[in-house]
Scaffold this motif. Structure first.
Motif, short mmCIF file in Angstrom:
data_model
loop_
_atom_site.label_atom_id
_atom_site.label_comp_id
_atom_site.label_asym_id
_atom_site.label_seq_id
_atom_site.Cartn_x
_atom_site.Cartn_y
_atom_site.Cartn_z
N ALA A 167 0.83 -1.21 0.00
CA ALA A 167 0.00 0.00 0.00
C ALA A 167 0.87 1.26 0.00
O ALA A 167 0.55 2.25 -0.67
N VAL A 168 1.98 1.22 0.72
CA VAL A 168 2.90 2.36 0.75
C VAL A 168 3.50 2.58 -0.63
O VAL A 168 3.65 3.72 -1.09
N LEU A 169 3.85 1.49 -1.31
CA LEU A 169 4.42 1.60 -2.66
C LEU A 169 3.41 2.20 -3.63
O LEU A 169 3.79 3.00 -4.51
N ARG A 170 2.14 1.83 -3.48
CA ARG A 170 1.13 2.39 -4.38
C ARG A 170 0.97 3.89 -4.17
O ARG A 170 0.77 4.65 -5.13
N ILE A 171 1.06 4.33 -2.92
CA ILE A 171 1.00 5.77 -2.64
C ILE A 171 2.21 6.47 -3.27
O ILE A 171 2.09 7.58 -3.82
N MET A 172 3.38 5.83 -3.21
CA MET A 172 4.59 6.39 -3.81
C MET A 172 4.42 6.56 -5.32
O MET A 172 4.85 7.57 -5.89
N ILE A 173 3.82 5.57 -5.95
CA ILE A 173 3.60 5.64 -7.40
C ILE A 173 2.75 6.86 -7.75
O ILE A 173 3.03 7.60 -8.71
N LYS A 174 1.71 7.12 -6.94
CA LYS A 174 0.86 8.29 -7.19
C LYS A 174 1.65 9.59 -6.98
O LYS A 174 1.51 10.55 -7.75
N ASP A 175 2.46 9.61 -5.92
CA ASP A 175 3.28 10.81 -5.66
C ASP A 175 4.25 11.07 -6.81
O ASP A 175 4.44 12.21 -7.23
N ILE A 176 4.87 10.00 -7.31
CA ILE A 176 5.82 10.13 -8.40
C ILE A 176 5.13 10.66 -9.66
O ILE A 176 5.67 11.52 -10.37
#
Length: 317
Positions: A215-224
């Motif tokens: 879930a943290v990685l998915r949030i990172m993808i959106k931030d990127i």
């Protein structure tokens, strides 16, 4: 320099002495960080943990297989982090290994993402129980750092735009150098962000990376993605500034050409008069006039004034 972070009494403790490595339990290890290490430090860590860091040349490879690989319970990652130098941005390759929950990093430079991660660990050491959490913190810090750099670049672009509007005294060469420098910074930031995007996507597809952190990685993808859009806008704004600047230069050049054109046309009638009376024909009645010279001069002045007045009425001046 060697930094060893391990769990002790529900908190992370740092050791820097190579001799203390063997006194630390393997189960309590969380992060082993090598920064521009000696050969002895590098060999000792690789031998003790049975790992192999990527060389600097391997870290800079662009193939996907060289950037990320997964073997059983081991993740091998090669990524670039931005290092800010007086001459501008510089890529610093970092070799990352995650094995049995322990994070191993190998780098040659002091990086802000690492120092920010260490601050987060010190401020709240309890949540950091394995290397996966530290790796996520490193990626988050790197993304935040890139976002700050893009915001700073946007402010510099806005300031340059204001200077161009106010027509502050700057040479054309200085303005072009600034625009070119900002474009290079924007491209370096984009390459660095895309590198993190590829790494995060690879971790999402990984079968080794714990599911609880996806879930943290998915949030990172959106931030990127949002950072990339911001970077794209900054680059497009630079192109607009460059076009605007070239428009100003063209207007200035046209104004100069216009002055020379008006001057040329204004002096054409006097030149014609002078040419006529400069001819060496034997029979020219005006040559015997007492006031011929004065009349010729007045005629040349009048013709120039008439041309200038005509241009002024037409708003060509």
């Amino acid at each position: 320099m060697l930094r060893i972070y391990y769990k002790k009494d529900k908190r992370l403790v740092k050791e820097t002495d190579l001799e203390d490595l063997r006194d630390i339990s393997m189960n309590s290890m969380v992060w082993v960080d090598l920064q521009n290490p000696t050969i002895e430090e590098k060999v000792t860590v690789e031998t003790y943990f049975d790992i192999k860091y990527s060389s600097e040349e391997e870290s800079q490879e662009i193939e996907s297989s060289s950037r990320f690989s997964e073997v059983q319970d081991e993740l091998v990652i090669n990524s670039n982090f931005l290092s800010i130098k007086p001459t501008g941005y510089e890529y610093c390759p970092v070799s990352i290994i995650v094995e049995k929950g322990i994070l191993f990093t190998y780098r040659y430079d002091d990086l802000k993402a690492f120092s920010d991660s260490v601050k987060k660990i010190k401020s709240s050491p309890v949540p950091f129980t394995n290397g996966y959490q530290v790796l996520l913190t490193l990626l988050e810090s790197s993304i935040d750092h890139d976002a700050d750099l893009i915001e700073g670049l946007a402010r510099k672009i806005a300031n340059l735009n204001q200077e161009m509007i106010l027509r502050q005294k700057k040479s054309d060469e200085e303005v072009l150098i600034q625009i070119s420098s900002f474009q290079n910074e924007s491209m370096s930031l984009r390459e660095n962000i895309i590198d993190k995007q590829r790494l995060t996507s690879a971790l999402l597809k990984s079968s080794t990376f714990p599911e609880e952190y996806m879930a943290v990685l998915r949030i990172m993808i959106k931030d990127i993605s949002s950072i990339l859009e911001h970077n794209k806008f900054a680059f497009e704004r630079l192109e607009y500034l460059q076009d605007t600047f070239m428009g100003f230069v063209n207007i200035e050049q046209n104004r100069i050409i216009k002055i020379f054109t008006v001057a040329t046309v204004a002096f054409m009638p006097p030149t014609l008069i002078a040419s006529i009376y400069g001819m060496n024909f034997q029979f020219m009645p005006e040559l015997s006039w007492r006031w011929g010279y004065v009349i010729a001069i007045l005629l040349m002045i009048a013709s120039s004034l008439f041309t200038l007045i005509y241009f002024k009425k037409k708003n060509w001046l």
